[in-house]
Design an enzyme around this catalytic site. Sequence first.
Site, PDB file in Angstrom:
ATOM      1  N   ASP B   9      -9.188  -2.965 -10.822  1.00 42.95           N
ATOM      2  CA  ASP B   9      -8.719  -2.980  -9.435  1.00 42.95           C
ATOM      3  C   ASP B   9      -9.550  -4.036  -8.716  1.00 42.95           C
ATOM      4  O   ASP B   9     -10.729  -3.822  -8.443  1.00 42.95           O
ATOM      5  CB  ASP B   9      -8.921  -1.589  -8.823  1.00 42.95           C
ATOM      6  CG  ASP B   9      -8.671  -1.578  -7.324  1.00 42.95           C
ATOM      7  OD1 ASP B   9      -8.140  -2.573  -6.795  1.00 42.95           O
ATOM      8  OD2 ASP B   9      -8.994  -0.566  -6.680  1.00 42.95           O
ATOM      9  N   LYS B  70     -10.286 -12.049  -1.074  1.00 43.76           N
ATOM     10  CA  LYS B  70      -8.955 -11.703  -1.590  1.00 43.76           C
ATOM     11  C   LYS B  70      -7.874 -12.016  -0.561  1.00 43.76           C
ATOM     12  O   LYS B  70      -6.740 -12.323  -0.902  1.00 43.76           O
ATOM     13  CB  LYS B  70      -8.933 -10.216  -1.926  1.00 43.76           C
ATOM     14  CG  LYS B  70      -7.643  -9.742  -2.547  1.00 43.76           C
ATOM     15  CD  LYS B  70      -7.723  -8.263  -2.806  1.00 43.76           C
ATOM     16  CE  LYS B  70      -6.430  -7.698  -3.308  1.00 43.76           C
ATOM     17  NZ  LYS B  70      -6.519  -6.235  -3.414  1.00 43.76           N
ATOM     18  N   GLU B 147      -0.616  -2.229  -6.797  1.00 46.89           N
ATOM     19  CA  GLU B 147      -1.613  -1.183  -6.558  1.00 46.89           C
ATOM     20  C   GLU B 147      -0.992   0.193  -6.340  1.00 46.89           C
ATOM     21  O   GLU B 147      -1.433   1.168  -6.954  1.00 46.89           O
ATOM     22  CB  GLU B 147      -2.510  -1.584  -5.387  1.00 46.89           C
ATOM     23  CG  GLU B 147      -3.544  -2.597  -5.840  1.00 46.89           C
ATOM     24  CD  GLU B 147      -4.185  -3.359  -4.702  1.00 46.89           C
ATOM     25  OE1 GLU B 147      -4.028  -2.951  -3.545  1.00 46.89           O
ATOM     26  OE2 GLU B 147      -4.835  -4.372  -4.991  1.00 46.89           O
ATOM     27  N   ASP B 170      -1.223   3.244   0.715  1.00 49.12           N
ATOM     28  CA  ASP B 170      -2.421   2.624   0.165  1.00 49.12           C
ATOM     29  C   ASP B 170      -2.997   1.670   1.200  1.00 49.12           C
ATOM     30  O   ASP B 170      -2.503   0.568   1.375  1.00 49.12           O
ATOM     31  CB  ASP B 170      -2.053   1.891  -1.138  1.00 49.12           C
ATOM     32  CG  ASP B 170      -3.240   1.177  -1.754  1.00 49.12           C
ATOM     33  OD1 ASP B 170      -4.331   1.216  -1.153  1.00 49.12           O
ATOM     34  OD2 ASP B 170      -3.081   0.583  -2.829  1.00 49.12           O
TER      35      ASP B 170
END
Lengths: 360, 575
Positions: B9, B70, B147, B170
């Site tokens: 992850d 990211k 994800e 999420d």
Amino acid sequence: MDSKQALAELGLEAPTSADAIRRAYLRSVRKHPPERDPEGFQRVRQAYDLLRDHPWLWGTTLEAATPISNPLPAPPPPSASPERALELSPKPAPVTITVEGKSRSALFAVRKDERAAPVPWRDIEDALQLLEDGKLAEARGLSQSLDRRMTEFGMRTREIGVHVIARWTLVAELLALEGAVSDDLIRALAAGVRSGDFDEADRLREKGGWRVRRAVAARAPSLNKALVALAGGPRFRPGFSRWSWIGVGWVVLQLARTCLGSYFETGHHSHSAQVAATANGANGQRAVADPKQESLVKAARAIDEAVQYGDCNTVREQWPFYARGVRQAGFAWSRDNYAERRKRALEICAELAGELSEVP
Amino acid sequence: MSGVHVGIDLGTTYSLVAVVQNGEPKVIPNALGELLTPSAVNVDGDRVLVGRAARARALTHPEATAVSFKRDMGTDRKYELSGRTFTPEELSALVLAELKRDAEAALGAEVEEAVVTVPAYFGELQRRATRHACDLAGLHVERIINEPTAAALAYGLHHRASELRAVVLDLGGGTFDVTALEIMEGVIEIQASAGDTRLGGEDFVDAMIEHCLEWLATERGTELADDAVGRARLREACELAKRRLSDASETRLAVSGLPTSKGKLDFELPLSRARLEERFQPLLDRMLAPIERALRDAGRRASDAQEVLLVGGATRMPCIASLAAKLFGRLPLRSLPPDEAVAIGAAVQAALKAGDSAVADLVATDVAPFTLGIATAQKLHDSLVQGIFSPIIERGTVLPASRVERFCTISNAQTRLKLEVFQGEHARCEKNQRIGDFEVRGIPSGPAGTEAVDVRFSYDMNGVLDVDATIVSTNEAHTFTIERSAGRLSRRELEAARARLARLKFHPREALPNVTAISRADALYAELVGHERAQLGHALAVFRAALESQDPKLIAQQREALLAVLLALGREALK
């Protein structure tokens, strides 16, 4: 794949309900998991899609599926108690735009109202109307609200229709022109898009000079093409001397050479093909204005009519004139019809024992 | 078995690596014995630090540290760290390489293949950038999964026998994803995904910082000096206060020696959860649109959901749980550890892909989160309007999928057709993301609209898009593949980047606990004043002396002592 095969694929004989089909599909997915058997899975999925989307194929009428227009619960009514600070606050008041006396709330409120029917053609027509009325800010607001609905709420292109999107593109181009050209020109262009009559816009564009022409060409390529095709092509003002004509001709020639050359060098072939196509379109427009070619069009129509009624004498009569005319005028403007027409003319003459005298 | 298959992850703030062993997924601890490795990179002189030590140094050396990179994946942004330039891909690669080393050290075997997760709403460019990062890190990655899909797998692993409809929310450090799924007949069916790639926990911290700055302006009549260290410390204080507010309804945000326009300033700002949630309201409102869209795409109502799953560290905030409870009319479930669910799901997927018998009966289907299509033109008033987006594979199509559409020529004697492939939801191409283009040649010359080309898109589970174009009249086929490695970087550039990363020096793995302890102590030292500062300074000096002695036993002893002091000071700057 037909419904029988689809049923066999899912291991069913006679399904009774949508739920049974769904369960059969999922059981088949376990046999053909996408991870290990992608081809088998795609077959199963195709069968399921077929049966799900065409319930009449398996002879049962499905309870009418109502599309879910508003999946989220309605927000609670506002109140003054302190606990409400934790809850969702009411939405900001929507901006209201008035079009032809109708009140139309833009932004959030439009989204809520139209979630059931996301077809935005009405909004696009409204935006065009606003642009024609010179209300640029409101039109921009409406266009932005459309953009947001499109991306955030995911309207599907298929549901909207390609023609509507084409018009939408023109609206976006009109908005891109803001600031670069006069508001009058934007108004005239909007009117042109609505009515198909670009003469006024063309006049304003010519009046604006090369800066405006360049701005329109750069910021609104589609509109520019519409202008060139529909307003009768480029016009030259009288009063030019012979030398300036030669100069203009030379510049145009050089420009054309560089443009075409660079297209071919950089591989923009499709673009140059489109440029050529537009030029052909403009020729077609002008061909009708030319009296000599107008008679050619008449001849073509006469031939078509004669072919339809099997009148080979008229075909034979008209053909030499038409064929000669087409060759003289060049094939460019009538290329699509010529070959087809010739084939049919030959057929009908052969059938009725006549002879078609072809022009060498 | 020659190597292991792990799930990674790669998060905005934290990254994790997990593996399925003996049928049970577990997260692998890093060199410090922690499960979460902060996604931070620091360049210290000529050495590179990754993870917790780098995160601690973000407070003392913000100009030499990169965090939250990211968010810039797939963009041209460059990070300048101590005179070295890094792309977001390279920084991610450094984190991935660190995770790979941790996994190999902990498992005692080589990592053969990895499954890496990305937010469902990452576009093609961002996914490509992630693949580049994996390439650079020397990881063999075939599959990139979403994800929330991973979270759903982690959840479905234990619920595959039941039948239920669930929604996964999420909210990570930088991204928000919504996924509607259904488990039926033992199949986990992902029905729709939607999200916002620029909405996450970091945005909530930004809102708090804004709140602090406003408070400073009104109450103290001053503003923050243009100083990277000061800003980093305020950010850290806000982050910690945000975490405290997950349990308490009120807290005090204390910062000492903050550089402002009126010199160094010590202040204590009372914060209440209710007051902050007013500030968070715009962010909470932004969460509604993706939720609504995912539900509508799945053809469901909020009240249909039998379970609501919260995943991602930021969902610990009570306002997120209360939002979910209000929308879905039920209390959200937190049976999975929110930080670890995605990594566990990735490990399950890796095991599934490797054919591990323990998970062999788990079957999951996923959907395309974006619409894929080509640019077309349309005649309007005899003129061409270009750039209309014609979808071929619509979002929500179950993968793998293959769809065909017929397109025809628009001008007379057109012999070439340019296929520009776009991804997105807008009806006009300019608002969508362009992912490639090809040219079909050799179309027979004919009148406009008579010659047609069948364009087939085949999209597989690894995210590879194959485009077939068949000219209908001649049956001549052209095939193109949108290479997942073909992106902004060419193969040569990739090689150059790999060589550049290989030249970087890292701290030896054994030294990492020491470096981390010193970085953490340094960060806290800047916070403290008076007696506490002197106490910490003493412990640091003793530890440095121990390091000089190069006696491993003494070093370990003094490190424990230093960590004890850090704990005792009670103002642990970093978790």
